[in-house]
Design an enzyme around this catalytic site. Structure first.
Site, PDB file in Angstrom:
ATOM      1  N   LYS A  78       0.745  -1.182  -0.005  1.00 31.49           N
ATOM      2  CA  LYS A  78      -0.067   0.139   0.008  1.00 31.49           C
ATOM      3  C   LYS A  78       0.911   1.300   0.052  1.00 31.49           C
ATOM      4  O   LYS A  78       1.865   1.283   0.690  1.00 31.49           O
ATOM      5  CB  LYS A  78      -0.980   0.118   1.101  1.00 31.49           C
ATOM      6  CG  LYS A  78      -1.830   1.081   1.238  1.00 31.49           C
ATOM      7  CD  LYS A  78      -2.783   1.075   2.582  1.00 31.49           C
ATOM      8  CE  LYS A  78      -3.804   1.894   2.554  1.00 31.49           C
ATOM      9  NZ  LYS A  78      -4.788   1.944   3.771  1.00 31.49           N
ATOM     10  N   SER A 158      -9.812   2.224   2.776  1.00 34.14           N
ATOM     11  CA  SER A 158      -8.887   2.952   2.072  1.00 34.14           C
ATOM     12  C   SER A 158      -8.074   2.018   1.096  1.00 34.14           C
ATOM     13  O   SER A 158      -7.456   2.405   0.255  1.00 34.14           O
ATOM     14  CB  SER A 158      -8.092   3.901   2.931  1.00 34.14           C
ATOM     15  OG  SER A 158      -7.380   3.256   3.810  1.00 34.14           O
ATOM     16  N   SER A 182     -10.089   0.100   7.088  1.00 33.73           N
ATOM     17  CA  SER A 182      -9.883   0.026   5.598  1.00 33.73           C
ATOM     18  C   SER A 182      -8.816  -1.406   5.233  1.00 33.73           C
ATOM     19  O   SER A 182      -8.503  -1.139   4.047  1.00 33.73           O
ATOM     20  CB  SER A 182      -8.540   0.880   5.434  1.00 33.73           C
ATOM     21  OG  SER A 182      -9.242   2.370   5.442  1.00 33.73           O
TER      22      SER A 182
HETATM   23  N1  GLN Z   1     -13.266   4.651   6.117  1.00 35.76           N
HETATM   24  C1  GLN Z   1     -12.728   4.964   7.310  1.00 35.76           C
HETATM   25  C2  GLN Z   1     -12.325   6.575   7.336  1.00 35.76           C
HETATM   26  O1  GLN Z   1     -12.567   6.977   6.331  1.00 35.76           O
HETATM   27  C3  GLN Z   1     -11.462   4.098   7.750  1.00 35.76           C
HETATM   28  C4  GLN Z   1     -10.166   4.531   7.032  1.00 35.76           C
HETATM   29  C5  GLN Z   1      -9.247   3.553   7.599  1.00 35.76           C
HETATM   30  O2  GLN Z   1      -9.334   2.584   8.112  1.00 35.76           O
HETATM   31  N2  GLN Z   1      -8.172   3.891   7.134  1.00 35.76           N
HETATM   32  O3  GLN Z   1     -11.552   6.921   7.898  1.00 35.76           O
END
Ligand code: GLN
Length: 493
Positions: A78, A158, A182
């Protein structure tokens, strides 16, 4: 033997050691898929030449019998992990041209174990999102599509690039990070396994920070065994991260005994939310039935503060983000947009460098931390966070694990839900509580809905009890026998 790109890490490891397959051959097959899936936009940077080099070195090590646990295994990283000498963007314009002079601990651990890096995977900007639509480098498309409907779907977020690349067989596994879901939510959308370890299990050193009290790296794979193998290589105490846990690293693969007789699995009643997709509720019941049939004892439990989890997360995560992202000032890294004064240069750089979602979070974060509102929002959220953690601790006096869905809906189409940030935040309703409590949790692909899209089941464990999480996940994986593949898989299939 199955197509090389269909092998799991466990199978490829054996094939590499027995010299049935060479690391170069394996990397070449995967590289071809990386090229074939370019329309999905899963990668921000491809490092295929570097990968070919690394594969050659792996070959020599395998021949000499000195290969590491992941020797010759092609992975994606990532783009939140700093990789020495390789562009690292966090999906943001503000990190333009940032080539880290150091390697994150986790990606370094993987390298040392012999992994071959095929590239850096696309992601929501600074890991803020649930659909991989906030990346400066454009959205990622899921390799899956609804039956009879070719509108592109989101891969979740994400870690959307990671999920898409693993599902499309462009990498054997990938790293993800999970702050509020995410790893697990994109794994559910893409029909793969995603494991968020206990907070502190994997070092945050060299991982671009979003919300430091929540951020946790973990593996995204095509099987539970592969998640165990990856976690073993990624995890471990790191003195460079003050919240890294100095605790023994078990051999996670030995968790997969296939036996969960007598295990007490809790079903949190507050997760039966109105509005949850009925097919997901049905799959949850199916998961309960599988666990029962395997000899687990099912116990209803209550996590009474669940309804406050999303609101709490969307105060704490932006608060920490607003502080962490203060470092992007045009002086130290990446983009600089000149101005007449220093202040103007800061403002110009940040205005041009951050996207809309990141700006929204910075504004919410600075607001909840501001002198007049700190007590009402940030401090209150910290207190509720403690109550949420206590709910879990009390439930774990009665049960060993919790079973719930991963996400309230299957993957949605690009364009749906996009103009309403709150609707997007609701994606995290089942993942955020475990994040706030720092608990290990896994999503496994458990079935397809009537549109032919994958759905995930989530297991949440006690702190540092990834072994039980993996053991039960292995049993559910066998029961679910999920073999579906997305239509969009690359060359060599
Ligand atoms: N969807 C969540 C956010 O937008 C979690 C994102 C994540 O776990 N990095 O913060």
């Amino acid at each position: 033997m199955a197509a090389l790109t269909d092998l799991t890490i466990a199978e490829a490891r054996d094939a590499l050691r027995s010299r049935e397959v060479s690391a170069t051959e394996l990397t070449a097959e995967y590289s071809a898929v990386v090229e074939a899936i370019r329309p999905l936009n899963a990668f921000i940077t491809e490092t295929l030449d570097l990968a070919a080099e690394q594969a050659k070195q792996s070959e020599a090590k395998l021949a000499a019998g000195t290969g590491g646990a992941l020797e010759g295994i092609p992975l994606g990283i990532k783009d939140l992990f700093c990789t020495e000498g390789v562009l690292t963007t966090a999906g943001s314009h503000i990190l333009d041209g940032f080539i880290p002079p150091y390697e994150s601990t986790v990606s370094g651990n993987l390298k040392r174990a012999g992994a071959v890096m095929l590239g850096k995977l696309n992601m929501d900007e600074f890991a803020m999102g649930s659909a991989n639509i906030t990346s400066y480098y454009g959205p990622v498309h899921s390799p899956w599509s609804r039956k009879g409907d070719n509108r592109p779907l989101v891969p979740g977020g994400s870690s959307g690039g990671s999920a898409a690349a693993v599902a499309a067989r462009a990498v054997m596994a990938a790293t993800g990070t999970d702050t509020g879901g995410s790893i697990r939510q994109p794994a559910a959308f893409a029909g793969i396994v995603g494991l968020k370890p206990t907070y502190g299990r994997c070092s945050r050193w060299g991982v671009v920070a979003f919300a430091s009290s929540l951020d946790q790296a973990g593996p995204m794979t095509r099987s539970v065994r592969d998640a165990a193998i990856m976690l073993g290589a990624m995890a471990g105490f790191d003195p460079k991260d003050s919240t890294s846990a100095d605790i023994d690293l078990p051999d996670f693969e030995t968790a997969l005994t296939g036996d969960i007789r007598g295990l007490r699995i809790g079903i949190p009643k507050e997760y039966r939310l109105d509005g949850t997709n009925p097919e997901i509720l049905k799959l949850w019941d199916q998961g309960i039935a599988w666990a029962k049939a395997a000899g687990a004892e099912i116990v209803e439990v209550s996590l009474p503060h669940t309804k406050y989890a999303l609101a709490t997360y969307y105060i704490i995560a932006p608060a920490e983000a607003s502080s962490n992202l203060a470092r992007y000032d045009g002086v130290r890294f990446g983009l600089r947009v000149p101005g007449d004064t220093l202040d103007e240069m800061y403002a110009n750089t940040r205005a041009a460098g951050f996207g809309a979602e990141v700006k929204r979070r910075i504004m919410i974060g600075t607001y909840v931390l501001s002198a007049g509102y700190y007590d009402a929002y940030y401090l209150k959220a910290q207190k509720v966070r403690a109550l949420i953690a206590r709910d879990f601790a009390q439930a774990f006096e009665k049960v060993d694990l919790l079973l719930a869905p991963t996400a309230p809906t299957p993957a949605f189409a690009l364009g749906e839900k996009m103009d309403d940030p709150i609707a997007m935040y609701l994606n995290d309703v089942f993942t955020v509580p475990a994040s706030l409590a720092g608990l290990p949790a896994i999503s496994i692909p458990a079935g397809l809905n009537s549109d032919g899209l994958p759905l995930g089941l989530q297991l949440i464990g006690k702190p540092f009890d990834e072994m039980t999480v993996l053991r039960a996940a292995g049993v559910l994986e066998t029961a679910a026998a999920f073999t579906a593949k997305p239509e969009f898989v690359g060359a060599g299939q």
